[in-house]
Design a protein around this motif. Sequence first.
Motif, PDB file in Angstrom:
ATOM      1  N   HIS A  30       0.856  -1.181   0.000  1.00  0.00           N
ATOM      2  CA  HIS A  30       0.000   0.000   0.000  1.00  0.00           C
ATOM      3  C   HIS A  30       0.890   1.228   0.000  1.00  0.00           C
ATOM      4  CE1 HIS A  30      -3.328  -2.557   1.560  1.00  0.00           C
ATOM      5  NE2 HIS A  30      -4.049  -1.700   0.873  1.00  0.00           N
ATOM      6  N   ILE A  32       1.101   4.780   1.779  1.00  0.00           N
ATOM      7  CA  ILE A  32       0.530   5.563   2.874  1.00  0.00           C
ATOM      8  C   ILE A  32       1.108   6.971   2.815  1.00  0.00           C
ATOM      9  CG2 ILE A  32       0.109   3.577   4.361  1.00  0.00           C
ATOM     10  CD1 ILE A  32       2.619   4.305   5.931  1.00  0.00           C
ATOM     11  N   ARG A  33       0.312   7.934   3.279  1.00  0.00           N
ATOM     12  CA  ARG A  33       0.735   9.341   3.286  1.00  0.00           C
ATOM     13  C   ARG A  33       0.639   9.846   4.717  1.00  0.00           C
ATOM     14  NH1 ARG A  33      -1.514  14.463   3.004  1.00  0.00           N
ATOM     15  NH2 ARG A  33      -0.288  15.942   1.778  1.00  0.00           N
ATOM     16  N   TRP A  34       1.767  10.357   5.216  1.00  0.00           N
ATOM     17  CA  TRP A  34       1.800  10.924   6.563  1.00  0.00           C
ATOM     18  C   TRP A  34       1.115  12.281   6.518  1.00  0.00           C
ATOM     19  CZ3 TRP A  34       2.976   7.500  10.072  1.00  0.00           C
ATOM     20  CH2 TRP A  34       3.761   6.420   9.712  1.00  0.00           C
ATOM     21  N   CYS A  40       4.944  10.401   1.345  1.00  0.00           N
ATOM     22  CA  CYS A  40       4.321   9.134   0.978  1.00  0.00           C
ATOM     23  C   CYS A  40       5.348   8.017   1.105  1.00  0.00           C
ATOM     24  CB  CYS A  40       3.781   9.189  -0.448  1.00  0.00           C
ATOM     25  SG  CYS A  40       2.312  10.202  -0.588  1.00  0.00           S
ATOM     26  N   TRP A  43       4.280   0.796   1.950  1.00  0.00           N
ATOM     27  CA  TRP A  43       4.155  -0.041   3.136  1.00  0.00           C
ATOM     28  C   TRP A  43       3.920  -1.480   2.714  1.00  0.00           C
ATOM     29  CZ3 TRP A  43       5.528   0.524   7.912  1.00  0.00           C
ATOM     30  CH2 TRP A  43       5.096  -0.404   8.850  1.00  0.00           C
ATOM     31  N   GLN A  45       2.629  -5.034   3.337  1.00  0.00           N
ATOM     32  CA  GLN A  45       1.575  -5.604   4.165  1.00  0.00           C
ATOM     33  C   GLN A  45       2.010  -6.857   4.920  1.00  0.00           C
ATOM     34  OE1 GLN A  45      -0.324  -2.747   4.136  1.00  0.00           O
ATOM     35  NE2 GLN A  45      -1.844  -4.250   4.634  1.00  0.00           N
ATOM     36  N   THR A  50       1.350  -2.065  12.419  1.00  0.00           N
ATOM     37  CA  THR A  50       0.923  -0.896  11.654  1.00  0.00           C
ATOM     38  C   THR A  50       1.993   0.182  11.792  1.00  0.00           C
ATOM     39  OG1 THR A  50      -0.295  -0.041  13.542  1.00  0.00           O
ATOM     40  CG2 THR A  50      -1.532  -1.373  11.968  1.00  0.00           C
ATOM     41  N   PHE A  56      -1.454   8.622   9.639  1.00  0.00           N
ATOM     42  CA  PHE A  56      -1.257   8.354   8.229  1.00  0.00           C
ATOM     43  C   PHE A  56      -2.587   7.967   7.607  1.00  0.00           C
ATOM     44  CE2 PHE A  56      -0.958   4.224  10.178  1.00  0.00           C
ATOM     45  CZ  PHE A  56      -1.600   3.390   9.290  1.00  0.00           C
ATOM     46  N   ALA A  57      -2.643   8.068   6.282  1.00  0.00           N
ATOM     47  CA  ALA A  57      -3.816   7.627   5.536  1.00  0.00           C
ATOM     48  C   ALA A  57      -3.344   6.748   4.390  1.00  0.00           C
ATOM     49  CB  ALA A  57      -4.581   8.831   4.998  1.00  0.00           C
ATOM     50  N   VAL A  58      -4.084   5.704   4.108  1.00  0.00           N
ATOM     51  CA  VAL A  58      -3.775   4.843   2.970  1.00  0.00           C
ATOM     52  C   VAL A  58      -4.292   5.549   1.723  1.00  0.00           C
ATOM     53  CG1 VAL A  58      -4.193   2.590   1.923  1.00  0.00           C
ATOM     54  CG2 VAL A  58      -3.920   2.772   4.389  1.00  0.00           C
TER      55      VAL A  58
END
Length: 84
Positions: A30, A32-34, A40, A43, A45, A50, A56-58
């Motif tokens: 994935h 992810i963005r902090w 970005c 990540w 899996q 986590t 963060f947002a996926v």
Amino acid sequence: MRRLAIACVAMAVTVSMLAAASPASATPYHLIRWQDTGFCQIWDQSIPTTPWPANFAVVSEELPTFDAAFSYKTGLLNNGTCSF
């Protein structure tokens, strides 16, 4: 004792060959963005935890390879979604 050592070596070689011959399972990635920095990150899996901290947002769907995730990240960098 020598026969036992030869048997152990033969078993180790056999197990190694079977492990090398089995197909590798694809681990999804994935992006992810902090939220505080806009950075970005790709990540993996397969990591059982986590990311930390949890701000963060996926920003992507599951991507099958690291190369696909890197290409997706490059696109997000070019359109300004990711800062760096």
